[in-house]
Design a protein around this motif. Structure first.
Motif, PDB file in Angstrom:
ATOM      1  N   ALA A  40      -6.972  -0.337   7.482  1.00  0.00           N
ATOM      2  CA  ALA A  40      -5.666  -0.406   7.090  1.00  0.00           C
ATOM      3  C   ALA A  40      -5.301  -0.444   5.516  1.00  0.00           C
ATOM      4  CB  ALA A  40      -5.094  -2.051   7.463  1.00  0.00           C
ATOM      5  N   ILE A  41      -4.439   0.020   4.943  1.00  0.00           N
ATOM      6  CA  ILE A  41      -4.177   0.452   3.621  1.00  0.00           C
ATOM      7  C   ILE A  41      -3.073  -0.673   3.170  1.00  0.00           C
ATOM      8  CG2 ILE A  41      -3.277   1.883   1.808  1.00  0.00           C
ATOM      9  CD1 ILE A  41      -4.280   3.916   3.991  1.00  0.00           C
ATOM     10  N   ASP A  42      -3.400  -1.541   2.226  1.00  0.00           N
ATOM     11  CA  ASP A  42      -2.582  -2.626   1.835  1.00  0.00           C
ATOM     12  C   ASP A  42      -2.430  -2.777   0.257  1.00  0.00           C
ATOM     13  OD1 ASP A  42      -0.806  -5.071   1.323  1.00  0.00           O
ATOM     14  OD2 ASP A  42      -2.234  -6.322   2.257  1.00  0.00           O
ATOM     15  N   LEU A  43      -1.415  -1.965  -0.282  1.00  0.00           N
ATOM     16  CA  LEU A  43      -1.624  -1.709  -1.694  1.00  0.00           C
ATOM     17  C   LEU A  43      -0.523  -2.663  -2.537  1.00  0.00           C
ATOM     18  CD1 LEU A  43      -1.574   2.146  -1.651  1.00  0.00           C
ATOM     19  CD2 LEU A  43      -3.437   0.539  -1.866  1.00  0.00           C
ATOM     20  N   VAL A  44      -0.824  -2.724  -4.025  1.00  0.00           N
ATOM     21  CA  VAL A  44       0.138  -3.331  -4.686  1.00  0.00           C
ATOM     22  C   VAL A  44       0.344  -2.223  -6.060  1.00  0.00           C
ATOM     23  CG1 VAL A  44       0.618  -5.116  -6.320  1.00  0.00           C
ATOM     24  CG2 VAL A  44      -0.296  -5.566  -4.317  1.00  0.00           C
ATOM     25  N   CYS A  45       1.239  -1.741  -6.229  1.00  0.00           N
ATOM     26  CA  CYS A  45       1.486  -0.830  -7.444  1.00  0.00           C
ATOM     27  C   CYS A  45       2.072  -1.537  -8.575  1.00  0.00           C
ATOM     28  CB  CYS A  45       2.310   0.394  -6.915  1.00  0.00           C
ATOM     29  SG  CYS A  45       1.551   1.348  -5.547  1.00  0.00           S
TER      30      CYS A  45
END
Length: 124
Positions: free
Chosen positions: A102-107
């Motif tokens: 899974a890809i869980d990002l904060v930009c």
């Protein structure tokens, strides 16, 4: 021959949070000459999408409305209207024998910085 459908594929969750004061757009290159928009986030917004992983080969796909498997070559997010020049590349694992995690990002971006900085939760 175009492969279609999700048989043999595993769903990959793509979650992103925009911690900036500007709108952010995420896109994927699916051919050398073509990219597909994945989503747009307002400042402080969140977005979820789904990709598909083929564990046997490590490939990662977007599916179109006909369920055609479109291989993702590159994945990025950047500020809306300039997403390519301000992009933050998102690495995919693409390991044969394993489903894409899974890809869980904060930009985020620091004041005065031109480029966006998207990182996986946990600091990676």
């Amino acid at each position: 021959m175009v492969e279609r459908g999700v048989e043999g594929l595993v769903a990959v969750t793509f979650h992103i949070e925009n911690a900036t004061r500007r709108p952010v757009t995420c896109s994927a290159a699916i051919a050398h000459w073509y990219s597909a928009k994945i989503g747009m986030l307002s400042p402080g917004g969140r977005f979820d999408a789904k990709f598909w992983s083929k564990p046997a080969t490590g490939e990662v796909f977007l599916l179109n409305d006909k369920q055609d498997r479109m291989p993702i070559q590159r994945l990025w997010c950047g500020f809306a209207g300039a997403d390519v020049s301000t992009r933050s590349e998102i690495a995919l694992a693409r390991r044969a024998g394993a489903a894409e995690p899974a890809i869980d990002l904060v930009c985020a971006s620091k004041d005065g910085e031109r480029a966006l900085d998207c990182r996986r939760r946990g600091g990676e």
